[in-house]
Design an enzyme around this catalytic site. Structure first.
Site, PDB file in Angstrom:
ATOM      1  N   CYS A  95      21.932  -6.931 112.436  1.00  0.00           N
ATOM      2  CA  CYS A  95      20.556  -7.189 112.873  1.00  0.00           C
ATOM      3  C   CYS A  95      19.609  -6.082 112.390  1.00  0.00           C
ATOM      4  CB  CYS A  95      20.528  -7.372 114.389  1.00  0.00           C
ATOM      5  SG  CYS A  95      18.987  -8.088 114.998  1.00  0.00           S
ATOM      6  N   HIS A 138      25.024 -10.818 115.932  1.00  0.00           N
ATOM      7  CA  HIS A 138      25.681  -9.714 116.631  1.00  0.00           C
ATOM      8  C   HIS A 138      27.121 -10.047 117.000  1.00  0.00           C
ATOM      9  CE1 HIS A 138      21.994  -7.394 117.270  1.00  0.00           C
ATOM     10  NE2 HIS A 138      21.378  -8.545 117.507  1.00  0.00           N
ATOM     11  N   GLU A 178      29.246  -8.019 117.834  1.00  0.00           N
ATOM     12  CA  GLU A 178      29.651  -7.081 118.893  1.00  0.00           C
ATOM     13  C   GLU A 178      29.284  -7.611 120.284  1.00  0.00           C
ATOM     14  OE1 GLU A 178      27.068  -6.818 117.011  1.00  0.00           O
ATOM     15  OE2 GLU A 178      25.360  -5.932 118.073  1.00  0.00           O
TER      16      GLU A 178
END
Lengths: 297, 190
Positions: free
Chosen positions: B80, B169, B171
């Protein structure tokens, strides 16, 4: 968490995720596109658009409401970072208006005059995210149960006095630590005492943290204040009146941003604290006529 | 294997948790002394606000050092905001930060928070992976970089030699495959 439908559940996840992206950052109150630009250039991770900063709301008295949408749109056009705005506690029509202009985050805020002295907004009905203030774990979990996807301490806005933000953060953290040490069969009674669903209490017990991001707000005025709040467990900082009520807003804003990133490096913060000019004058706790933190519990 | 995670602002702890789950050792990078003389096997530039991370890289005098690591071949993974920081140019912004990757990024390409979304889409060799887009950018065009994933006709992941970027994302999900992909990039470097 069982309370929400599937659609609002996935929206809530995305909204929690945006708060995760704001972590380690500083959210600054701004009243004009020019101030918004100064804040963005100084390293704000988001701005809070409002007509009057809390110190001036306090000074002016009277009923304080949602800002003019045109003013908010002017700030949205001026910056590329997320823009937040405040609505009154319980005023879901103001929140609907803020959603209609595609605000990135709504602060259902005790800084404005409450519109409902019993009910907060049912935030699960909205697609845009909400941040709410809290003085302790019970308030925080009630707001989360109503759909808030980010929490901040209430502190005492517009005072430049950090004592109440400290009190609220310490209370929240000690409530969390206590819950973590409870036996599993004690959690049902804890849920009753905290007036929130068991699922939320279980989450805090298992994870030792709120299920959403938790920022400090209300009285942060210096890089040292920001460092203090981060060391007490805040994941980021709101600075309201502290920046644009000070002598050199751009410099102070930059210093607070760096202090939040390196909050344990006292040597660096010492350097950042040099020559910042006048801090906001501030009001001591004993001199306050209006306790905003007592609004909406 | 030591991965340096840029911890200036944003969702860095999520990357650290995921990398440690996969057995990698991590080190937080908050200022210059955290990178001076350290030999990283890989670097992660997380999501957050690119304007903030970019500004802090300059203010903390780390921009040239991080660029140096990447130019000498240290594998880097940007998500991002990390994608925006690595891009050679930004279509709707005059800033350029690290500028090491031959892509044109578009900031806030899906609009404001109401435009944020989650989906499942194919990623180079991994099949379908969950993807979370938060006020995300996408890639307008790639030069020398290779496209790894396209969602609704927009490029959302790319690789150029030692540089890996995703507009979404990984994560924020429980799926570790894209982080494993990055660790394999490091391992195959020898």
């Amino acid at each position: 968490m069982a309370v929400k439908s599937q659609k609002s559940e996935s929206r809530w996840e995305l909204n929690k995720n945006l708060a995760q992206m704001l972590k380690g950052g500083v959210i600054m109150d701004v009243t004009t596109p020019e101030q918004a630009k100064i804040a963005e250039e100084a390293g704000a991770c988001a701005v809070m658009a409002l007509e009057r900063i809390p110190a001036d709301i306090r000074a002016a008295g009277g009923v304080s409401r949602m800002s003019d949408p045109k003013m908010i749109k002017g700030i949205q056009d001026a910056v590329s970072i997320p823009v937040m705005a405040k609505c009154r506690i319980g005023h879901f029509a103001e929140a609907q208006i803020l959603q209609a202009i595609e605000i990135d985050y709504i602060d259902e805020s005790e800084v404005l005059s409450p519109a409902d002295d019993v009910y907060h907004i049912d935030k699960t009905k909205f697609d845009v995210p909400f941040v709410c203030g809290a003085k302790d774990l019970s308030e925080a979990l009630r707001r989360i149960n109503e759909g808030a996807s980010m929490i901040r301490t209430k502190g005492e806005p517009g005072t430049g006095d950090v004592v109440q933000a400290v009190r609220h953060m310490r209370k929240m953290m000690s409530d969390i630590r206590r819950l973590t040490s409870c036996a599993e069969d004690e959690l049902f009674d804890e849920a009753k005492k905290l007036q929130v669903p068991y699922d939320l209490v279980k989450y805090v017990h298992d994870n030792g943290k709120l299920p959403v991001v938790n920022f400090a707000a209300g009285g942060v005025a210096t890089p040292a204040d920001a460092s203090l709040m981060m060391q007490l467990g805040a994941e980021g900082v709101f600075v309201g009146s502290g920046i644009f009520k000070s002598g050199n807003p751009a410099k102070r804003a930059r210093a607070i941003v760096q202090a939040v990133t390196n909050y344990t490096d006292a040597k660096l913060i010492a350097k950042l604290s040099e020559d910042l000019g006048e801090a906001m004058v501030g009001i001591n706790e004993q001199e306050i006529q209006l306790l905003m933190a007592e609004r909406g519990k | 294997m030591l991965i340096g995670v840029l911890c200036l602002q944003g969702a860095f702890i999520e990357h650290i948790r995921m990398l440690e789950r996969l057995g990698a050792q991590t080190k937080e990078i908050r200022q210059k002394k955290d990178i001076t003389g350290v030999d990283f096997d890989g670097l992660v530039i997380p999501g957050g606000e690119s304007t903030v991370i970019g500004k802090l890289l300059n203010d903390l005098d780390m921009m040239d050092d991080i660029r140096g690591f990447i130019e000498k071949g240290t594998p880097v993974f940007g998500t991002c905001a990390g994608l925006i920081l690595l891009a050679k140019s930004i279509a709707n912004d005059s800033h350029c930060y690290l500028g090491t990757m031959d892509i044109v990024a578009r900031r806030n390409a899906y609009g404001r928070q109401l435009g944020s979304f989650a989906t499942v889409a194919p990623f180079d060799g991994l099949g379908d992976v969950p993807m979370t887009f938060i006020r995300a950018p996408y890639i307008d065009s790639v030069g020398k970089a290779e496209i790894l994933s396209v969602v609704d006709g927009k490029i959302v992941a790319a690789r150029q030699d030692n540089q890996l970027v995703t507009a979404f994302h990984p994560e924020l999900t429980d799926d570790t495959r894209i982080h494993e992909y990055f660790l394999k990039m490091i391992a195959s470097r020898g």
